[in-house]
Write an enzyme that holds these catalytic residues in place. Structure first.
Site, PDB file in Angstrom:
ATOM      1  N   TYR A   1      -2.817  -0.699  10.345  1.00  5.49           N
ATOM      2  CA  TYR A   1      -2.471  -0.572   8.616  1.00  5.49           C
ATOM      3  C   TYR A   1      -1.690  -0.462   8.644  1.00  5.49           C
ATOM      4  CZ  TYR A   1      -4.160  -0.787   3.695  1.00  5.49           C
ATOM      5  OH  TYR A   1      -4.677  -1.520   2.359  1.00  5.49           O
TER       6      TYR A   1
ATOM      7  N   SER B   1       1.379  -1.026   0.103  1.00  4.78           N
ATOM      8  CA  SER B   1      -0.066   0.076  -0.280  1.00  4.78           C
ATOM      9  C   SER B   1       0.432   0.829  -0.176  1.00  4.78           C
ATOM     10  CB  SER B   1      -1.053  -0.003   1.432  1.00  4.78           C
ATOM     11  OG  SER B   1      -1.463   1.599   1.266  1.00  4.78           O
TER      12      SER B   1
END
Length: 276
Positions: free
Chosen positions: A171, A158
């Site tokens: 995350y 990501s």
């Protein structure tokens, strides 16, 4: 001359295949001749996806296929059952896409909160879901790849792995771990199992999914302040469309990338390189 991008008959397993990105990639690959198996927790959702993709396959007279298996990427026994079933049916596994992941409220820190409000249990769960939920399927599905001497594993990192953004504390840490794990496994596989096993990752920029929709958009579809900040940071001036991930995935799983391993391919509209 051989078509290096040919994925006809490629047996492709996608964890997290019922998500917005996973289902979009699954449809694209099936329409390009791959034998796609999507893994997810929600049987009803998975079966609906299979039904819709099969309609598209029939309409376009494509040679690929799609099916759904219930899984839990945190349960090694269930993932092993999935793998055994797939190998029994197809005889091999050519590609693994580790697209499973997610977030939890307690692992985020909102504008009105501080680090002291972080819930360690939620933080740990997000790490496990994203990172361990990548390690376990890799460990299981790598085994038939080693036996056949060839395979491609594609993880999902990501932009949060490159730029630790506000709010998404757990995350971001997990995705940074996935990037590191990708590099580690690329070397591990090449040194111990040969150059036929390649491990890479994609790092998507900002795509609207069910996980981030409320964070990036208002109920009327307009962008929240965070959504506007993302677009301002993205040279393309917009969010990505899920279909725009498919080409990079196609490349990394095909023979066109036979000398590519350990890389994290950014698909972000320039988000990571923009300075001001």
């Amino acid at each position: 001359m051989k078509n290096l991008f040919d994925i006809e008959g490629n047996v492709t397993v996608i964890t997290g295949g019922t998500g917005v990105l996973g289902r979009t990639i699954a449809k694209y690959l099936a329409l390009n001749g791959a034998k796609v198996i999507i893994l997810g927790r929600k049987k009803e959702v998975g079966e609906k996806i299979v039904e819709k993709v099969n309609e598209a396959i029939k309409a376009e007279q494509a040679t690929g296929s799609i099916e759904f298996l219930v899984t839990d990427v945190m349960n090694i026994e269930i993932v092993k059952q999935n793998c055994d079933e797939i190998v029994a049916k197809y005889g091999r596994v050519d590609t693994l896409l580790n697209a499973a992941g997610g977030n939890m409220p307690g692992a985020t820190i909102g504008p009105d909160k501080t680090f002291f409000d972080l819930d360690p249990k939620h933080f740990s769960h997000v790490l496990e879901l994203n990172l361990t939920g990548t390690v376990i399927p890799t460990q299981i599905f790598l085994q038939p790849m080693v036996k056949q001497g060839k395979g491609a594993i594609i993880n999902f990192s990501s932009m949060a792995a490159y730029r630790p953004m506000t709010r998404v504390c757990g995350y971001a840490a997990a995705k940074a771990g996935i990037s590191n794990f990708t590099a580690y496994m690329a070397t591990e596989c090449a040194k111990k199992f040969g150059e036929g096993i390649r491990v890479n990752a994609v790092a998507p920029g900002f795509f609207i999914t069910e996980q981030n929709r409320a964070l990036l958009t208002n109920p009327d579809g307009t962008h929240t302040q965070r959504g506007k900040d993302v677009i301002r940071q993205t040279p393309f001036g917009r969010m990505g469309n899920p279909e725009e991930l498919c080409g990079t995935i196609h490349y990394l799983m095909s023979d066109a990338s036979l000398f590519v391993t350990g890389t994290v391919a950014k698909v972000d509209g320039g988000f990571d390189v923009f300075a001001m």
